[in-house]
Each structure stands twice: as structure tokens, then as C-alpha cells.
Design a protein around this motif. Structure first.
Motif, PDB file in Angstrom:
ATOM      1  N   TRP A  35       2.617 -11.227  -5.839  1.00  0.00           N
ATOM      2  CA  TRP A  35       2.138 -10.473  -4.673  1.00  0.00           C
ATOM      3  C   TRP A  35       1.327  -9.266  -5.122  1.00  0.00           C
ATOM      4  N   ARG A  39      -2.922  -8.676  -4.579  1.00  0.00           N
ATOM      5  CA  ARG A  39      -3.380  -7.605  -3.692  1.00  0.00           C
ATOM      6  C   ARG A  39      -4.334  -6.633  -4.388  1.00  0.00           C
ATOM      7  N   PRO A  41      -7.553  -4.878  -5.441  1.00  0.00           N
ATOM      8  CA  PRO A  41      -8.899  -4.867  -4.843  1.00  0.00           C
ATOM      9  C   PRO A  41      -9.967  -5.335  -5.833  1.00  0.00           C
ATOM     10  N   SER A  42     -11.083  -5.768  -5.315  1.00  0.00           N
ATOM     11  CA  SER A  42     -12.218  -6.162  -6.143  1.00  0.00           C
ATOM     12  C   SER A  42     -12.699  -4.966  -6.957  1.00  0.00           C
ATOM     13  N   TYR A  44     -11.077  -3.720  -9.462  1.00  0.00           N
ATOM     14  CA  TYR A  44      -9.897  -3.084 -10.049  1.00  0.00           C
ATOM     15  C   TYR A  44      -9.248  -4.075 -11.015  1.00  0.00           C
ATOM     16  N   ASP A 102       1.480  -1.013  -2.077  1.00  0.00           N
ATOM     17  CA  ASP A 102       0.507  -2.080  -1.861  1.00  0.00           C
ATOM     18  C   ASP A 102      -0.768  -1.780  -2.652  1.00  0.00           C
ATOM     19  N   ALA A 104      -3.550  -2.976  -2.415  1.00  0.00           N
ATOM     20  CA  ALA A 104      -4.718  -2.951  -1.529  1.00  0.00           C
ATOM     21  C   ALA A 104      -5.047  -1.536  -1.082  1.00  0.00           C
ATOM     22  N   GLU A 105      -4.079  -0.605  -1.188  1.00  0.00           N
ATOM     23  CA  GLU A 105      -4.302   0.781  -0.786  1.00  0.00           C
ATOM     24  C   GLU A 105      -4.755   1.665  -1.946  1.00  0.00           C
TER      25      GLU A 105
END
Length: 234
Positions: A35, A39, A41-42, A44, A102, A104-105
Motif C-alpha cells: 500500500w 501510493r 507520487p510521480s 518521488y 499516506d 500521496a500527501e
């Protein structure tokens, strides 16, 4: 003449350098890794620092495309610093590897640094559920944050593990702690260097698997002891 030149084909371009490296200290996090890595990000790049896992975390992380660093010296700070030393991107983030944060943050903490608007950004944890942050850990964090504000003047409310700064600047701080005091020492040294330190909200989720620190009273006491020792030393 190689085959590509002979055929007139264009040789493949090297993969683009990551804009941000993400250091993920890891100790037996096989249940959370899929997970967490999905998650990311592009732009990273995940650097999973295996700190002695026995559940196959390192092999799993490699199979999922992460860079894996093996750090034999046990300790949260040892894992974080090994990841920082292995990073090559201009900006480095740190993030727990247990799915409590997360990925994504991550742009919330990295974007102000990338834009040159801040030198160190910490994610202030906002629990997504009542059980995400045990009361004993929340109280300990509040006390330490108060002491840190008094010591540095930085307007922080949380010693959040999700954070971002420039790689070269972080290495220049000369961080010495290799236990749980590493995140606090980073803030103290940054404040002494007159960095622009900011805080932004991020969600705090129930972690996956067994907690080693904040999920247990013993782990929280150990972390508080390590951080108190840093405050007394630096």
C-alpha cells in the motif's frame, strides 16, 4: 560500433532523476509495504531502509521497485540517516513505512521546499479515526512539542515523522543521534541554523501491523527518553 549505432536506432534514454527521494525506515513492515509503495507520487523515489526485518520486507520492497538500503545498526535514527546518505535527489522526505501516513500527501510537505518557500516542513498529524493515535503517545508528543517550542521558538505542535528538506542542507546539520531522538535533533539543529520551519496538516491513519514505538507505552517512554536526552545534549 554497437548494435544500436549500426541499426540507426536511438539508444534508450536513462531514467529521469527523481525530484524527491523518500526515506522509509522499515522494520518488519511487509503487511504495509504494498500500500505504501503504491501510493508514492510521480517523481518521488522510495528508499526503503531495512533495519533488520525478519518478515521479508527487504525482498518485497525490491520486488515492488523500491531502492532498498540495508542498515544493520539498529535504531530509527540509524535507518533515517542511512536513507539520507543514500539519497541523491535535491529534496528528501521522511515517512513512516507502516501505512499510518499516506505517501500521496507527501507533496504537502515537499512542495514548499521545492518552491523555495521553506527549508523544513513537518506534517502535523490529524487522526483520521479515534484509534489512530493512542492517548499516551499523543500526550507525550504534546509535551515534547511544547518543550521544543520553548527551546527553539519554532511554532510547531507535532514532531511529525512526515517531513521534507533539502538533502545537502540536512547533511550539513551534522545530525548525531541514531535512536528515536533523530527527528527532534533535526528540528533543533535546523532552528539553530535559522531555517524557515513550517508545519502543514496531514492525515494520521491506523497503522498496519505491530507498533514498535507509539503503539506501546514502553515504546513511547523510550522515545521520550531519547528525545529528552537530545534536548539536554544539543
Amino acid at each position: 560500433m554497437d548494435a544500436a549505432s549500426f541499426s540507426g536506432a536511438t539508444p534508450p534514454s536513462p531514467p529521469p532523476s527523481p525530484a524527491v527521494d523518500v526515506v522509509l525506515p522499515c522494520l518488519d513492515e511487509a503487511g504495509a509495504l504494498p500500500w505504501v509503495l503504491a501510493r508514492m507520487p510521480s517523481g518521488y523515489r522510495a528508499i526503503v531502509v531495512d533495519n533488520g526485518s525478519t518478515d521479508g520486507s527487504a525482498e518485497l520492497a525490491r520486488s515492488l521497485g523500491a531502492v532498498v538500503v540495508d542498515e544493520q545498526a539498529r535504531g530509527f535514527g540509524a535507518a533515517c540517516h542511512a536513507g539520507l546518505s543514500a539519497a541523491t535527489a535535491p529534496v528528501v522526505c521522511f515517512c513512516d513505512c507502516d501505512a499510518s501516513l499516506d505517501p500521496a500527501e507527501l507533496p504537502y510537505v515537499a512542495d514548499p521546499v521545492l518552491a523555495g518557500d521553506a527549508d523544513l516542513v513537518l506534517g502535523r498529524r490529524r487522526p483520521a479515526t479515534l484509534g489512530a493515535w493512542p492517548p499516551h503517545a499523543r500526550v507525550a508528543n504534546r509535551v515534547l512539542a511544547r518543550r521544543l517550542r520553548a527551546r527553539t521558538g519554532a511554532r510547531l505542535h507535532d514532531l511529525g515523522p512526515m517531513r521534507a528538506a533539502r538533502r545537502e542542507d540536512l547533511l550539513g546539520l551534522g545530525l548525531a543521534d541514531r535512536r528515536s531522538g533523530y527527528p527532534l535533533e533535526m528540528v533543533v539543529r535546523a532552528a539553530e541554523a535559522q531555517w524557515r520551519i513550517r508545519e502543514t496538516d496531514v492525515r494520521y491513519l491506523p497503522r498496519t501491523g505491530r507498533s514498535k514505538v507509539t503503539g506501546t507505552v514502553r515504546g513511547t517512554i523510550t522515545a521520550v527518553r531519547d528525545m529528552s536526552a537530545v534536548l539536554a545534549r544539543v
